[in-house]
Design a protein around this motif. Structure first.
Motif, PDB file in Angstrom:
ATOM      1  N   PHE A 165      -4.157   3.200   5.479  1.00 55.24           N
ATOM      2  CA  PHE A 165      -4.976   3.989   6.406  1.00 55.24           C
ATOM      3  C   PHE A 165      -5.601   3.083   7.466  1.00 55.24           C
ATOM      4  O   PHE A 165      -5.638   3.434   8.654  1.00 55.24           O
ATOM      5  CB  PHE A 165      -6.063   4.735   5.640  1.00 55.24           C
ATOM      6  CG  PHE A 165      -5.542   5.800   4.725  1.00 55.24           C
ATOM      7  CD1 PHE A 165      -5.082   7.013   5.222  1.00 55.24           C
ATOM      8  CD2 PHE A 165      -5.485   5.596   3.353  1.00 55.24           C
ATOM      9  CE1 PHE A 165      -4.594   7.994   4.387  1.00 55.24           C
ATOM     10  CE2 PHE A 165      -4.994   6.573   2.509  1.00 55.24           C
ATOM     11  CZ  PHE A 165      -4.550   7.766   3.018  1.00 55.24           C
ATOM     12  N   THR A 166      -6.077   1.918   7.039  1.00 57.89           N
ATOM     13  CA  THR A 166      -6.698   0.986   7.989  1.00 57.89           C
ATOM     14  C   THR A 166      -5.702   0.507   9.031  1.00 57.89           C
ATOM     15  O   THR A 166      -5.947   0.589  10.234  1.00 57.89           O
ATOM     16  CB  THR A 166      -7.280  -0.221   7.236  1.00 57.89           C
ATOM     17  OG1 THR A 166      -8.178   0.243   6.218  1.00 57.89           O
ATOM     18  CG2 THR A 166      -8.029  -1.145   8.180  1.00 57.89           C
ATOM     19  N   GLY A 225      -6.405   1.874   0.629  1.00 62.42           N
ATOM     20  CA  GLY A 225      -6.972   1.985   1.973  1.00 62.42           C
ATOM     21  C   GLY A 225      -6.271   1.142   3.019  1.00 62.42           C
ATOM     22  O   GLY A 225      -6.472   1.357   4.220  1.00 62.42           O
ATOM     23  N   ASN A 227      -1.372   6.964  -5.584  1.00 62.67           N
ATOM     24  CA  ASN A 227      -2.707   6.485  -5.210  1.00 62.67           C
ATOM     25  C   ASN A 227      -3.730   6.637  -6.340  1.00 62.67           C
ATOM     26  O   ASN A 227      -4.899   6.950  -6.120  1.00 62.67           O
ATOM     27  CB  ASN A 227      -3.212   7.205  -3.958  1.00 62.67           C
ATOM     28  CG  ASN A 227      -2.421   6.828  -2.721  1.00 62.67           C
ATOM     29  OD1 ASN A 227      -1.944   5.721  -2.589  1.00 62.67           O
ATOM     30  ND2 ASN A 227      -2.289   7.774  -1.808  1.00 62.67           N
ATOM     31  N   SER A 259     -10.954   8.673   2.697  1.00 60.21           N
ATOM     32  CA  SER A 259      -9.641   8.052   2.887  1.00 60.21           C
ATOM     33  C   SER A 259      -9.537   6.659   2.276  1.00 60.21           C
ATOM     34  O   SER A 259      -8.439   6.098   2.222  1.00 60.21           O
ATOM     35  CB  SER A 259      -9.333   7.963   4.384  1.00 60.21           C
ATOM     36  OG  SER A 259     -10.292   7.143   5.037  1.00 60.21           O
ATOM     37  N   ASN A 260     -10.663   6.098   1.807  1.00 60.31           N
ATOM     38  CA  ASN A 260     -10.706   4.714   1.303  1.00 60.31           C
ATOM     39  C   ASN A 260     -10.308   3.699   2.370  1.00 60.31           C
ATOM     40  O   ASN A 260      -9.848   2.596   2.053  1.00 60.31           O
ATOM     41  CB  ASN A 260      -9.808   4.553   0.072  1.00 60.31           C
ATOM     42  CG  ASN A 260     -10.361   5.256  -1.139  1.00 60.31           C
ATOM     43  OD1 ASN A 260     -11.560   5.235  -1.383  1.00 60.31           O
ATOM     44  ND2 ASN A 260      -9.499   5.918  -1.896  1.00 60.31           N
ATOM     45  N   GLU A 261     -10.482   4.059   3.622  1.00 56.84           N
ATOM     46  CA  GLU A 261     -10.232   3.133   4.721  1.00 56.84           C
ATOM     47  C   GLU A 261     -11.283   2.018   4.662  1.00 56.84           C
ATOM     48  O   GLU A 261     -12.436   2.260   4.313  1.00 56.84           O
ATOM     49  CB  GLU A 261     -10.305   3.908   6.045  1.00 56.84           C
ATOM     50  CG  GLU A 261      -9.791   3.155   7.234  1.00 56.84           C
ATOM     51  CD  GLU A 261     -10.916   2.456   7.954  1.00 56.84           C
ATOM     52  OE1 GLU A 261     -10.666   1.390   8.535  1.00 56.84           O
ATOM     53  OE2 GLU A 261     -12.048   2.969   7.913  1.00 56.84           O
ATOM     54  N   TRP A 262     -10.874   0.797   4.979  1.00 58.03           N
ATOM     55  CA  TRP A 262     -11.711  -0.378   4.702  1.00 58.03           C
ATOM     56  C   TRP A 262     -13.058  -0.344   5.405  1.00 58.03           C
ATOM     57  O   TRP A 262     -14.060  -0.779   4.838  1.00 58.03           O
ATOM     58  CB  TRP A 262     -10.962  -1.642   5.099  1.00 58.03           C
ATOM     59  CG  TRP A 262      -9.809  -1.946   4.205  1.00 58.03           C
ATOM     60  CD1 TRP A 262      -9.493  -1.314   3.032  1.00 58.03           C
ATOM     61  CD2 TRP A 262      -8.818  -2.948   4.389  1.00 58.03           C
ATOM     62  NE1 TRP A 262      -8.363  -1.849   2.484  1.00 58.03           N
ATOM     63  CE2 TRP A 262      -7.928  -2.859   3.290  1.00 58.03           C
ATOM     64  CE3 TRP A 262      -8.594  -3.906   5.367  1.00 58.03           C
ATOM     65  CZ2 TRP A 262      -6.828  -3.701   3.151  1.00 58.03           C
ATOM     66  CZ3 TRP A 262      -7.503  -4.750   5.244  1.00 58.03           C
ATOM     67  CH2 TRP A 262      -6.630  -4.642   4.144  1.00 58.03           C
ATOM     68  N   SER A 273     -16.400   7.372   1.383  1.00 63.02           N
ATOM     69  CA  SER A 273     -15.262   7.626   2.264  1.00 63.02           C
ATOM     70  C   SER A 273     -14.188   8.422   1.539  1.00 63.02           C
ATOM     71  O   SER A 273     -13.867   8.163   0.372  1.00 63.02           O
ATOM     72  CB  SER A 273     -14.676   6.303   2.773  1.00 63.02           C
ATOM     73  OG  SER A 273     -13.492   6.526   3.502  1.00 63.02           O
ATOM     74  N   SER A 287       0.823  -1.203   0.000  1.00 64.31           N
ATOM     75  CA  SER A 287       0.000   0.000   0.000  1.00 64.31           C
ATOM     76  C   SER A 287       0.861   1.259   0.000  1.00 64.31           C
ATOM     77  O   SER A 287       0.587   2.217  -0.733  1.00 64.31           O
ATOM     78  CB  SER A 287      -0.932  -0.008   1.216  1.00 64.31           C
ATOM     79  OG  SER A 287      -1.732   1.143   1.251  1.00 64.31           O
TER      80      SER A 287
END
Length: 338
Positions: free
Chosen positions: A79-80, A76, A33, A260-263, A258, A24
């Protein structure tokens, strides 16, 4: 430590987390990204458009915005994992300091506060976080519609969420650590230490921390798992990390996406597709989050098995040779040992 790296269970979980995080980060460094957008396709049956299934657009297909699910989940991942690690680390540090020092220096105060802290066992952390973050990360964004019109900036929203996720679980974690310290202080050898004049600092550094260290590692890994599960719960409830923005999807519907594209945000945003013909849009982030939780669980189980085997080796008595020997042979053994 060497034994830990040789543990297959621990290394399997560690390598999965490490490779996913590095992948990532490297994609962000080298490709900025970028998220590919799927175009229309001309087939024998006519023109076909997204969302494409994983078989039509491998490996994870596309979502309702025609974006590649693989690249969204890859972006993501950092970030996750980053949020989970940061929140778990803050919980761990604050709870360790509070739980240890309060039990060592303020035992009477700790006894009075403990019944109040135990009430948090019966109050869902998800509900606490949801009530505290609903307006900041959801209602405010739904009302304004775009990220630029949020009352608070993206950085401020991230800080607020990290603080809420951290402080919401500190009472329970600190109570767990204080109970572990209390059990150590009640051991028989602690009476001898106090009689011989050991002060609190000496007791903390020489006697509490060596016993507490293995348990602290277990607590930290458990916190990582709990943070990931908490983020998933908040995502399903519409609370996305850092907030979201309104977009029109391929079905002409306005959706809260979202930023941030966090899961967890991807799961919450796409949970409606779980029991539809576009099931992969919801299944893929759920599948990856599940694998991540299992990877941390494998690390936890591997560490505990290594610690258990180390304890057995330390407790195993040394074999004593009781075979009768002559005076000269006994003298020779003594000489060799010297």
């Amino acid at each position: 430590m060497i034994t830990l790296w040789r543990n297959k269970l621990f290394m399997t979980g560690f390598l999965f987390i490490f490779l996913m995080l590095m992948g990532s980060l490297m994609y962000g460094w080298f490709f900025d990204n970028d998220i590919p957008i799927a175009n229309l396709r001309f087939t024998e049956d006519g023109v076909k458009g997204p969302p494409y299934s994983p078989w039509e657009y491998p490996p994870f297909g596309t979502n309702n915005l025609a974006e590649s699910m693989f690249h969204i989940l890859l972006i993501g991942a950092k970030f996750t994992l980053g949020v989970a690690f940061l929140v778990a680390a803050l919980r761990f540090v604050i709870s360790s300091v509070w739980g240890t020092l309060s039990e060592l220096y303020l035992p009477r105060v700790n006894e009075r506060v403990r019944p109040f802290l135990e009430a948090f066992y019966y109050y869902p952390v998800t509900l606490i976080a949801y009530l505290m973050l609903y307006w900041v990360l959801f209602e405010d964004g739904m009302f304004n519609g775009t990220d630029s019109e949020f009352t608070y900036g993206f950085g401020t929203r991230v800080i607020i969420e990290i603080l809420v996720l951290t402080l919401a679980a500190v009472p329970i974690t600190s109570l767990t650590i204080s109970k572990e310290v209390n059990l150590i202080l009640k051991k028989e050898f602690m009476d001898s230490v106090q009689i011989l004049g050991g002060n609190r600092r000496h007791i903390l550094m020489k006697h509490i921390l060596p016993f507490l260290k293995p348990q602290l590692v277990v607590i930290f890994l458990r916190e990582m798992i709990q943070v990931l599960v908490l983020l998933a719960h908040l995502g399903i409830l519409g609370i996305f990390f850092g907030g979201g923005t309104m977009k029109e999807d391929l079905f002409q519907n306005m959706v809260f996406v979202s930023l941030s594209n966090e899961w967890s945000g991807i799961i919450g945003n796409n949970f409606q597709f779980l029991f539809t013909t576009y099931w992969w849009i919801a299944i893929c982030p759920i599948f990856l989050l599940t694998l991540t939780v299992l990877a941390f669980k494998m690390m936890l189980e591997g560490y505990q098995s290594v610690e258990a085997s180390s304890s057995k080796r330390l407790q195993k008595p040394e074999k004593v040779d009781i075979t009768p020997v002559g005076k000269e042979e006994r003298f020779e053994r003594v000489r060799r040992s010297i």
